[in-house]
Design a protein around this motif. Sequence first.
Motif, PDB file in Angstrom:
ATOM      1  N   MET A   1       0.825  -1.217   0.000  1.00 13.75           N
ATOM      2  CA  MET A   1       0.000   0.000   0.000  1.00 13.75           C
ATOM      3  C   MET A   1       0.857   1.264   0.000  1.00 13.75           C
ATOM      4  O   MET A   1       0.381   2.342  -0.338  1.00 13.75           O
ATOM      5  N   GLY A   2       2.146   1.151   0.368  1.00 14.33           N
ATOM      6  CA  GLY A   2       3.002   2.326   0.433  1.00 14.33           C
ATOM      7  C   GLY A   2       3.114   3.030  -0.898  1.00 14.33           C
ATOM      8  O   GLY A   2       3.079   4.271  -0.966  1.00 14.33           O
ATOM      9  N   ALA A   3       3.238   2.267  -1.990  1.00 10.12           N
ATOM     10  CA  ALA A   3       3.371   2.852  -3.320  1.00 10.12           C
ATOM     11  C   ALA A   3       2.109   3.606  -3.710  1.00 10.12           C
ATOM     12  O   ALA A   3       2.174   4.736  -4.215  1.00 10.12           O
ATOM     13  N   VAL A   4       0.955   3.004  -3.486  1.00 14.38           N
ATOM     14  CA  VAL A   4      -0.322   3.638  -3.843  1.00 14.38           C
ATOM     15  C   VAL A   4      -0.544   4.889  -3.008  1.00 14.38           C
ATOM     16  O   VAL A   4      -0.961   5.937  -3.536  1.00 14.38           O
ATOM     17  N   ASP A   5      -0.265   4.811  -1.717  1.00 16.43           N
ATOM     18  CA  ASP A   5      -0.444   5.972  -0.841  1.00 16.43           C
ATOM     19  C   ASP A   5       0.451   7.133  -1.280  1.00 16.43           C
ATOM     20  O   ASP A   5       0.007   8.289  -1.329  1.00 16.43           O
ATOM     21  N   VAL A 179      13.270   3.210 -11.489  1.00 18.25           N
ATOM     22  CA  VAL A 179      12.528   4.477 -11.491  1.00 18.25           C
ATOM     23  C   VAL A 179      12.160   4.861 -10.060  1.00 18.25           C
ATOM     24  O   VAL A 179      12.333   6.012  -9.638  1.00 18.25           O
ATOM     25  N   GLY A 180      11.664   3.880  -9.294  1.00 18.42           N
ATOM     26  CA  GLY A 180      11.330   4.144  -7.897  1.00 18.42           C
ATOM     27  C   GLY A 180      12.555   4.512  -7.082  1.00 18.42           C
ATOM     28  O   GLY A 180      12.517   5.441  -6.261  1.00 18.42           O
ATOM     29  N   LEU A 181      13.670   3.795  -7.318  1.00 18.22           N
ATOM     30  CA  LEU A 181      14.920   4.077  -6.614  1.00 18.22           C
ATOM     31  C   LEU A 181      15.420   5.478  -6.928  1.00 18.22           C
ATOM     32  O   LEU A 181      15.794   6.244  -6.029  1.00 18.22           O
ATOM     33  N   SER A 182      15.435   5.830  -8.208  1.00 14.20           N
ATOM     34  CA  SER A 182      15.952   7.138  -8.627  1.00 14.20           C
ATOM     35  C   SER A 182      15.117   8.283  -8.073  1.00 14.20           C
ATOM     36  O   SER A 182      15.645   9.367  -7.805  1.00 14.20           O
ATOM     37  N   SER A 183      13.815   8.046  -7.901  1.00 12.45           N
ATOM     38  CA  SER A 183      12.950   9.113  -7.390  1.00 12.45           C
ATOM     39  C   SER A 183      13.276   9.484  -5.943  1.00 12.45           C
ATOM     40  O   SER A 183      12.910  10.565  -5.484  1.00 12.45           O
ATOM     41  N   LEU A 184      13.970   8.590  -5.248  1.00 10.53           N
ATOM     42  CA  LEU A 184      14.327   8.842  -3.849  1.00 10.53           C
ATOM     43  C   LEU A 184      15.624   9.625  -3.696  1.00 10.53           C
ATOM     44  O   LEU A 184      15.898  10.193  -2.636  1.00 10.53           O
ATOM     45  N   ALA A 185      16.439   9.662  -4.746  1.00 12.97           N
ATOM     46  CA  ALA A 185      17.792  10.197  -4.632  1.00 12.97           C
ATOM     47  C   ALA A 185      17.819  11.672  -4.226  1.00 12.97           C
ATOM     48  O   ALA A 185      18.495  12.045  -3.255  1.00 12.97           O
ATOM     49  N   PHE A 215       5.729   1.611  -6.912  1.00 17.56           N
ATOM     50  CA  PHE A 215       5.734   3.061  -7.103  1.00 17.56           C
ATOM     51  C   PHE A 215       6.343   3.426  -8.451  1.00 17.56           C
ATOM     52  O   PHE A 215       5.833   4.316  -9.159  1.00 17.56           O
ATOM     53  N   GLY A 216       7.435   2.756  -8.815  1.00 21.54           N
ATOM     54  CA  GLY A 216       8.057   3.027 -10.113  1.00 21.54           C
ATOM     55  C   GLY A 216       7.108   2.749 -11.259  1.00 21.54           C
ATOM     56  O   GLY A 216       7.054   3.506 -12.237  1.00 21.54           O
ATOM     57  N   ALA A 217       6.341   1.668 -11.153  1.00 18.44           N
ATOM     58  CA  ALA A 217       5.361   1.336 -12.198  1.00 18.44           C
ATOM     59  C   ALA A 217       4.266   2.394 -12.281  1.00 18.44           C
ATOM     60  O   ALA A 217       3.886   2.838 -13.374  1.00 18.44           O
TER      61      ALA A 217
END
Length: 296
Positions: A1-5, A179-185, A215-217
């Motif tokens: 649910m973390g990604a959707v939230d 994509v999800g990893l890079s968004s955190l940088a 989240f990346g998807a």
Amino acid sequence: MGAVDAFTNAFSLVLKNKRLYLLVLLMSFMMAPLGAYLIPGEVNYEYNQTSIQKGNVIIEEYGTPIGGTEMEVLMDLLKGLAVYSLIALIVGAIFEYGVTKGIFMHLKGEEYSLGGLLIEGLKHFPGVILVNFVYGIIMLVFIGVVTIPIVLGVVLAPAGIVLVLIGLLMMLVVLAFTVGLSSLAIPFYVEGGSIGAAFEAFGLAFRNVRSTVGFGALLGVGTIAIMMVASPIAFVTQIAIPENIAPYVSAFLQAPFDALLYVFIWTAGVAFYRELQRMEELKKVDEELLELGIEV
């Protein structure tokens, strides 16, 4: 649910920080005419006919690029692309830091000024460029690794078709994860205050692989949706507007969508960062309760 939230919270944050959208819109309007000028959408040709006779063979050539030979036109195009890319890299880094900083200040209940955010971006844009460059290399390495089964499958075809399918599935998962990893940088960099802090994203992402992939998807789907809404603009302007001004009109009309895309991606990164931090805190609480013999 973390990604959707995190994904849904990103929409809410964008709506609550409309001034940040206006800031990025300014960037898009600045870059629009520059991109249209330096990167022409098409190469214009002079439609003339020349004939060359070699023995009994006549060779006819139709159309030569306006402004020189094909190689000269290509070199001019590459030079324009290089200049635009350099400017876009610097300007994008300035605004990315500013927007990310603004979202963090909003979440902390602090007031911010757009001018102040731009100044912060000017101070820190080299760090943003470096972090994004390193993460871009990492993304390419990850993608390179998962192409191995695809290549082996092609070489061993038709028996290797299973490897190709497995490789393609892995590619989608790895793309979503990176994509999800890079968004955190950049959120780590802005919040931590140092380039080294940006690489703490690895630990957080790998501890929450499913959320990072999800989240990346979602971010990828959202990006494609915004691009699909904006894409018909270029087609319509090419048809309805004179050729010499069509690229400029198209660039200005697409600028609001480009701004929305940028501000949403940068805001979503902060939302995902905060959501994973919240999940980590809950895990720690659960562990402490288990140590006390309390099951949740």
